[in-house]
Design a protein around this motif. Structure first.
Motif, PDB file in Angstrom:
ATOM      1  N   ASP A  22       0.826  -1.210   0.000  1.00 17.54           N
ATOM      2  CA  ASP A  22       0.000   0.000   0.000  1.00 17.54           C
ATOM      3  C   ASP A  22       0.857   1.255   0.000  1.00 17.54           C
ATOM      4  N   TYR A  23       1.992   1.232   0.722  1.00 22.34           N
ATOM      5  CA  TYR A  23       2.823   2.428   0.820  1.00 22.34           C
ATOM      6  C   TYR A  23       3.571   2.701  -0.476  1.00 22.34           C
ATOM      7  N   TYR A  24       4.325   1.703  -0.964  1.00 25.63           N
ATOM      8  CA  TYR A  24       5.183   1.948  -2.129  1.00 25.63           C
ATOM      9  C   TYR A  24       4.395   2.019  -3.441  1.00 25.63           C
ATOM     10  N   VAL A  25       3.374   1.197  -3.571  1.00 24.44           N
ATOM     11  CA  VAL A  25       2.596   1.202  -4.811  1.00 24.44           C
ATOM     12  C   VAL A  25       1.447   2.199  -4.733  1.00 24.44           C
ATOM     13  N   GLY A  26       0.709   2.155  -3.630  1.00 22.94           N
ATOM     14  CA  GLY A  26      -0.456   3.012  -3.519  1.00 22.94           C
ATOM     15  C   GLY A  26      -0.146   4.461  -3.221  1.00 22.94           C
ATOM     16  N   GLN A  27       0.817   4.714  -2.308  1.00 23.27           N
ATOM     17  CA  GLN A  27       1.091   6.086  -1.889  1.00 23.27           C
ATOM     18  C   GLN A  27       2.248   6.722  -2.674  1.00 23.27           C
ATOM     19  N   LEU A  28       3.345   5.991  -2.891  1.00 16.72           N
ATOM     20  CA  LEU A  28       4.492   6.571  -3.592  1.00 16.72           C
ATOM     21  C   LEU A  28       4.371   6.459  -5.108  1.00 16.72           C
ATOM     22  N   GLY A  29       3.436   5.681  -5.582  1.00 11.87           N
ATOM     23  CA  GLY A  29       3.169   5.657  -7.007  1.00 11.87           C
ATOM     24  C   GLY A  29       4.129   4.844  -7.849  1.00 11.87           C
ATOM     25  N   ILE A  30       4.849   3.901  -7.258  1.00  8.25           N
ATOM     26  CA  ILE A  30       5.713   3.029  -8.057  1.00  8.25           C
ATOM     27  C   ILE A  30       4.820   1.987  -8.743  1.00  8.25           C
ATOM     28  N   ARG A  41       2.526 -15.485  -2.025  1.00  2.00           N
ATOM     29  CA  ARG A  41       2.487 -15.503  -3.493  1.00  2.00           C
ATOM     30  C   ARG A  41       1.137 -15.020  -4.003  1.00  2.00           C
ATOM     31  N   ARG A  42       0.054 -15.473  -3.390  1.00  2.00           N
ATOM     32  CA  ARG A  42      -1.274 -15.047  -3.829  1.00  2.00           C
ATOM     33  C   ARG A  42      -1.481 -13.550  -3.625  1.00  2.00           C
ATOM     34  N   ARG A  43      -0.957 -13.019  -2.518  1.00  2.00           N
ATOM     35  CA  ARG A  43      -1.084 -11.578  -2.268  1.00  2.00           C
ATOM     36  C   ARG A  43      -0.341 -10.773  -3.342  1.00  2.00           C
ATOM     37  N   LEU A  44       0.884 -11.201  -3.657  1.00  2.00           N
ATOM     38  CA  LEU A  44       1.678 -10.467  -4.636  1.00  2.00           C
ATOM     39  C   LEU A  44       1.067 -10.566  -6.039  1.00  2.00           C
ATOM     40  N   GLU A  45       0.563 -11.732  -6.381  1.00  2.00           N
ATOM     41  CA  GLU A  45      -0.068 -11.872  -7.692  1.00  2.00           C
ATOM     42  C   GLU A  45      -1.317 -11.006  -7.800  1.00  2.00           C
ATOM     43  N   ALA A  46      -2.074 -10.911  -6.698  1.00  3.21           N
ATOM     44  CA  ALA A  46      -3.267 -10.067  -6.715  1.00  3.21           C
ATOM     45  C   ALA A  46      -2.902  -8.597  -6.854  1.00  3.21           C
ATOM     46  N   ALA A  47      -1.740  -8.201  -6.308  1.00  6.98           N
ATOM     47  CA  ALA A  47      -1.315  -6.799  -6.397  1.00  6.98           C
ATOM     48  C   ALA A  47      -0.573  -6.503  -7.692  1.00  6.98           C
ATOM     49  N   GLY A  48      -0.274  -7.539  -8.500  1.00  9.91           N
ATOM     50  CA  GLY A  48       0.459  -7.332  -9.739  1.00  9.91           C
ATOM     51  C   GLY A  48       1.952  -7.180  -9.560  1.00  9.91           C
ATOM     52  N   VAL A  49       2.498  -7.669  -8.461  1.00  8.52           N
ATOM     53  CA  VAL A  49       3.922  -7.548  -8.146  1.00  8.52           C
ATOM     54  C   VAL A  49       4.633  -8.821  -8.569  1.00  8.52           C
ATOM     55  N   HIS A  50       5.772  -8.668  -9.275  1.00  9.20           N
ATOM     56  CA  HIS A  50       6.566  -9.818  -9.693  1.00  9.20           C
ATOM     57  C   HIS A  50       7.370 -10.341  -8.493  1.00  9.20           C
ATOM     58  N   TYR A  51       7.656 -11.660  -8.510  1.00  5.45           N
ATOM     59  CA  TYR A  51       8.387 -12.239  -7.383  1.00  5.45           C
ATOM     60  C   TYR A  51       9.122 -13.490  -7.835  1.00  5.45           C
ATOM     61  N   PHE A  70      10.331   1.492   5.351  1.00  6.43           N
ATOM     62  CA  PHE A  70       9.476   2.435   4.646  1.00  6.43           C
ATOM     63  C   PHE A  70      10.241   3.755   4.484  1.00  6.43           C
ATOM     64  N   HIS A  71      10.836   3.963   3.304  1.00  4.97           N
ATOM     65  CA  HIS A  71      11.632   5.160   3.052  1.00  4.97           C
ATOM     66  C   HIS A  71      10.707   6.370   2.853  1.00  4.97           C
ATOM     67  N   GLN A  72      11.032   7.451   3.549  1.00  2.23           N
ATOM     68  CA  GLN A  72      10.216   8.666   3.478  1.00  2.23           C
ATOM     69  C   GLN A  72      10.843   9.634   2.475  1.00  2.23           C
ATOM     70  N   PHE A  73      10.525   9.442   1.191  1.00  2.00           N
ATOM     71  CA  PHE A  73      11.097  10.287   0.149  1.00  2.00           C
ATOM     72  C   PHE A  73      10.468  11.677   0.172  1.00  2.00           C
ATOM     73  N   PRO A  74      11.270  12.728   0.021  1.00  2.00           N
ATOM     74  CA  PRO A  74      10.698  14.075  -0.067  1.00  2.00           C
ATOM     75  C   PRO A  74       9.752  14.185  -1.258  1.00  2.00           C
ATOM     76  N   GLY A  75       8.697  14.923  -1.085  1.00  2.00           N
ATOM     77  CA  GLY A  75       7.735  15.065  -2.166  1.00  2.00           C
ATOM     78  C   GLY A  75       6.581  14.108  -2.057  1.00  2.00           C
ATOM     79  N   GLY A  76       6.705  13.095  -1.154  1.00  2.00           N
ATOM     80  CA  GLY A  76       5.573  12.227  -0.890  1.00  2.00           C
ATOM     81  C   GLY A  76       5.258  11.258  -2.005  1.00  2.00           C
ATOM     82  N   THR A  77       4.363  11.632  -2.920  1.00  2.00           N
ATOM     83  CA  THR A  77       3.806  10.677  -3.875  1.00  2.00           C
ATOM     84  C   THR A  77       4.573  10.578  -5.188  1.00  2.00           C
ATOM     85  N   ASP A  78       5.529  11.443  -5.455  1.00  2.00           N
ATOM     86  CA  ASP A  78       6.228  11.443  -6.741  1.00  2.00           C
ATOM     87  C   ASP A  78       7.700  11.079  -6.533  1.00  2.00           C
ATOM     88  N   VAL A  79       7.976   9.771  -6.415  1.00  2.00           N
ATOM     89  CA  VAL A  79       9.340   9.315  -6.180  1.00  2.00           C
ATOM     90  C   VAL A  79      10.201   9.544  -7.411  1.00  2.00           C
TER      91      VAL A  79
END
Length: 925
Positions: free
Chosen positions: A236-244, A267-277, A315-324
């Motif tokens: 949720d943080y890296y994909v949903g909030q940081l926009g990766i 594995r099922r969680r990652l496949e549902a989120a579309g994340v490669h593993y 959880f890295h706190q990049f400046p700018g929030g949503t635009d890594v």
């Protein structure tokens, strides 16, 4: 050589036609026949071994070559050696010949004089040569043996292997419960060879990410239930909030066993989120993870792509929030190619290793990791070895990591720095550039490592390192030892961790710096314990206590374990003046300053004007932090008790010196909190403290604990052999000189030995009905035992809690002849207990004992005057009761809530000063 003339003669061992014989130059000098500056080569027969011993001094033969300087230069060399002393016979002379004879074909040395002087001293040369050979023979062997020993010791210190590190921590670690079986551990390899401790499975095939942006993420997740629940927050943080983009995220699932059911769930969680593993089956170490990460990045990314590196609990706190991607583009434009992050370890409020609650988007405020783990702590200092050079090389908790880097860079296995090979590749022009860190301060990385299951994970990690012969992980073993020592929790009250609430909760942070805290009991420590407990219980304030540790005290004598404490070294300087029951804190060290940087106090509350107090005040100035200094003890009044027996010290007028010290210390504080107006007047008039700096911190009393209802006639009869009609005189304080212990004893002796008091009584037996109760301990206890009447005196030692409250209320008169108190807490406690108080009438007591609430005698009174006052209170019961009733009314108005309200007002002033200074220090926009 420029500026030096040399004479070179060739021995017969050099053939006339050899290359050396034909050389017309030596070291760039021209070959001429001038006697003072020439270089010539001549042939002569090789000297026999017997004649070599009588060779003229200043010559040295090696492979047939004799080198000597000309006489003019020799005279200058003699003059220099006359001043500097002999150059031979030193350590170099013992070592150089041994090394030179084995490896050097030429032996050059400067001549000590001209040829005529050399030839005239063959006997001296022979003796000197013999002595040198004898010295070389024995001293070389001795120093070579010593050198071998030193090398071995340094090797063992700098190259620690697991078996060498074990003695410091392994004994405690092996005693822990539920150890993993080392037989199930397969040592990891990272070369991809079969049976190398791991197998890689790629259910989705190789990673071929799209090119939506140049920011990619690689992460590793363990196959545990806690990691699975944390995974929901991570995605949720890296994909949903940081926009990766989810397809640009690559995760490695690590599992020791093929049959772990959690692997399938992840594995099922990652496949549902579309994340490669992919899946790593086997032992997974930091080295194997680094090897696998580099392998994946080389196959899937371009060298100039950005790779964000994070574990599932980071959880890295990049400046700018949503635009890594925009942030990384800005980093690239600055010329940097990697970004570092500083750890922000997040811990549960009580330090418990809690189970992670899975993210519920509908209740994000309650289920977010920030809400579950609100404390921010510094977890690096306490995972280091106790001492020694092992601190330099052992794996330990680092303060940060590489958060993102260009794909062509190689990140260290621990991800805390760039590998050396990247620098070498740049030096050899084999890579795209030199590693350059982003020049701005490191970003923050919230670290949610401190969760349930951590101890078992670290247990297996340490045993893996030990079995496989890898460098032993001191950090992991230290953490498990810490957890075992604190009941399976993180000690959030340990000052070295500098735990405090993270944003957005706004709380004022107070750093209390005090010499006395929980290892000694006196008025200052009792007051500061009460202050710290009050601050710790406040909703809007945090407190950290910085205090020295007394090595002579095994365990704290006061239980304030709930308050965070930061200990430091101490110095027993009071032993010089006859008091070995106290220590003085050393100045703030590196570890304490690092903890204070993490704690970031809004103000310092300084208690003692000693080395620790001065260093804390200097640190506060450097960090633009306000200092509040509370005044507790009139040391200038009681220093005479310890210096009068030292004639020299007494002649130095220590009272004036102490007053000057106080003037310098308190004059440099921003706010000075005094207990009453009498002390304020003293600081302003005698120590030149500015009146605007004065604030008030009076003392209070808990009337629930100290009150007449705690009087116990049964206790009086049992302990004191006192009837209800008997009069009990109480002393309740430390038994030390400055409290007036000698004056108390002399007054009691005067009362019972002076016949005039018995003559003035209608009932002479009335004095026989007096009991003396002494509560407290200290170095004057033996002297008081000898001086006081044994038949009627009772010592019960140090008392606290219900026993102390009962002792107060069960007495009738409180006699306290001290002249040195800034605020006599015991006097206020006696008033609240309904006792008639007898005390000297100096300024502080006059401010406290008002409206007939005590019996004050002259400030300079002696034993006879105090005996008169004590006699009056014993025989005049009606006056004694009137004084006690007045004392109860006065004490009821002096509450701790009112005292803390005054202290909070001082804190508010100080916090405002800090805000003003830090705002002024900010650069103009």
């Amino acid at each position: 050589m420029r500026g030096a003339n040399w004479t070179v003669r060739k021995s017969s061992s050099l053939a006339p036609g050899s290359r050396c014989a034909r050389a017309g130059r030596l070291g760039g000098g021209a070959a001429t026949t001038t006697s003072s500056s020439s270089v010539f080569i001549s042939s002569q027969k090789a000297a026999s071994s017997s004649s070599a011993r009588h060779r003229a001094p200043g010559r040295a033969t090696r492979d047939g070559l004799v080198v000597a300087r000309s006489p003019a230069v020799g005279r200058a060399a003699r003059a220099r050696r006359t001043i500097a002393g002999p150059r031979r016979g030193g350590i170099v002379s013992w070592w150089v010949p041994t090394i030179g004879q084995a490896t050097t074909p030429w032996l050059l040395r400067r001549e000590s004089g001209d040829r005529s002087s050399r030839e005239s001293r063959p006997a001296a040369a022979a003796m000197r040569g013999a002595g040198q050979r004898l010295g070389r023979r024995w001293w070389n062997k001795a120093f070579m043996a010593l050198g071998v020993v030193c090398v071995v010791m340094l090797f063992r210190e700098f190259i620690p292997m697991p078996s060498m590190v074990r003695p410091t921590l392994w004994i405690r670690y092996e005693a822990m419960s539920s150890p993993h079986e080392t037989s199930a551990i397969k040592c990891p390899r990272w070369d991809g060879s079969p049976g190398g401790g791991g197998r890689i499975e790629e259910p989705l095939g190789p990673w071929r990410p799209p090119r939506e942006s140049r920011a990619y993420l690689y992460a590793a997740v363990a196959s545990t239930s806690e990691a699975e629940r944390t995974l929901s927050h991570f995605v949720d943080y890296y994909v949903g909030q940081l926009g990766i983009p989810a397809a640009q995220v690559m995760m490695t699932i690590q599992s020791v066993s093929e049959s772990n059911p959690v692997v399938g769930s992840i594995r099922r969680r990652l496949e549902a989120a579309g994340v490669h593993y992919d899946v790593w089956i086997g032992t997974f170490s930091s080295e194997t993870k680094a090897w696998h990460r580099d392998r994946v990045a080389d196959a899937a990314l371009d060298p100039d792509d950005w790779l964000i590196i994070a574990d599932v609990d980071e959880f890295h706190q990049f400046p700018g929030g949503t635009d890594v991607a925009a942030f990384l583009a800005r980093v690239e434009a600055s010329g940097a190619n990697y970004v570092t992050a500083a750890w922000e370890d997040r811990v549960a409020e009580d330090g418990e290793l809690r189970r992670v609650v899975e993210l519920d988007p509908a209740r994000r405020a309650e289920t977010s990791l920030e809400a579950q783990f609100p404390l921010r702590c510094s977890m690096t200092q306490w995972t280091l070895p106790d001492s020694g050079l092992l601190r330099l090389v052992l794996p330990r908790a680092e303060s940060g990591k590489v958060a993102a880097s260009k794909a062509f860079l190689r990140v260290h296995r621990s991800a805390h720095k760039i590998r050396t090979r990247s620098y070498l590749a740049a030096l050899l022009r084999l890579s795209r550039g030199w590693p350059r860190r982003w020049a701005a301060p490191p970003i923050a990385s919230r670290h949610y490592k401190w969760i349930a299951g951590l101890a078992a994970y670290l247990d297996r990690r340490v045993r893996t390192y030990d079995k496989c012969g890898m460098l032993w992980s001191y950090e992991s073993a230290s953490i498990n030892a810490h957890l075992e020592a604190h009941g399976g929790k993180i000690c959030v009250a340990c000052g070295a961790l500098a735990c405090r609430y993270a944003a957005p909760r706004e709380r004022r942070r107070v750093a209390v710096v005090t010499t006395v805290w929980d290892e000694h009991v006196d008025g200052v420590s009792i007051t500061m314990n009460r202050v710290a407990r009050f601050l710790h219980a406040s909703d809007d304030t945090e407190v950290l206590v910085v205090t020295p540790h007394d090595p002579a005290v095994a365990q704290p004598v006061v239980d304030v374990a709930e308050v965070p404490k930061l200990p430091l070294a101490s110095l027993p300087v009071f032993a010089l003046v006859g008091r070995n029951d106290y220590v003085v804190g050393m100045p703030l060290g590196t570890a304490q300053k690092a903890a204070l940087v993490d704690y970031a106090p809004d103000l310092f509350h300084l208690v003692s004007p000693d080395m620790l107090g001065y260093s804390a005040r200097a640190y506060a100035r450097r960090t633009n932090t306000c200092t509040l200094c509370s005044y507790h003890t009139q040391i200038d009044r009681y220093v005479r008790f310890y210096t009068q027996k030292h004639g020299l010290l007494d002649k130095l007028k220590p009272r004036i010196a102490v007053q000057k010290l106080f003037a310098d210390f308190y004059g440099g504080c921003d706010v000075v909190a005094v207990p009453n107006q009498a002390i304020a007047t003293k600081l302003v008039t005698k120590m030149a403290v500015e009146p605007r700096k004065i604030g008030y911190f009076p003392r209070g009393v808990n009337t629930t604990q100290y009150n007449p209802r705690r009087r116990n006639e049964t206790w009086r009869a049992t302990v004191l052999d006192a009837r209800p009609s008997d009069t009990v005189v109480l002393w309740a304080a430390r038994l030390v000189k400055e409290k007036g212990a000698a004056l108390f004893a002399d007054t009691i002796k005067t009362l019972f030995k002076n016949a005039s008091y018995a003559d003035r009584l209608d009932r002479p037996a009335l004095l026989d009905a007096v009991r003396v109760l002494v509560v407290g301990a200290g170095p004057e206890q033996d002297a008081m035992r000898k001086a006081l009447p044994h038949r009627i005196t009772y010592f019960i030692g140090h008392a606290s809690g219900p026993l102390l409250w009962c002792a107060y209320a069960s007495a009738d008169i409180y006699f306290f002849p001290s002249h040195t108190e800034a605020f006599p807490n015991t006097l206020l406690e006696a008033q609240a207990s309904g006792l008639a108080v007898l005390a000297p009438g100096y300024s502080v007591n006059r401010a406290l004992v008002v409206n007939g609430s005590g019996f004050l005698v002259d400030e300079h009174a002696g034993p006879l005057e105090f005996a008169d006052g004590l006699f009056e209170l014993i025989v005049n019961a009606s006056r004694r009761r009137a004084v006690a009733d007045s004392a109860l009314r006065v004490a009821s108005a002096r509450t701790w809530s009112a005292a803390f309200a005054e202290l909070r007002a001082c804190y508010d002033r100080c916090a405002a000063i800090t805000r003003q200074r830090r705002a002024a220090a900010q650069p103009a926009a």
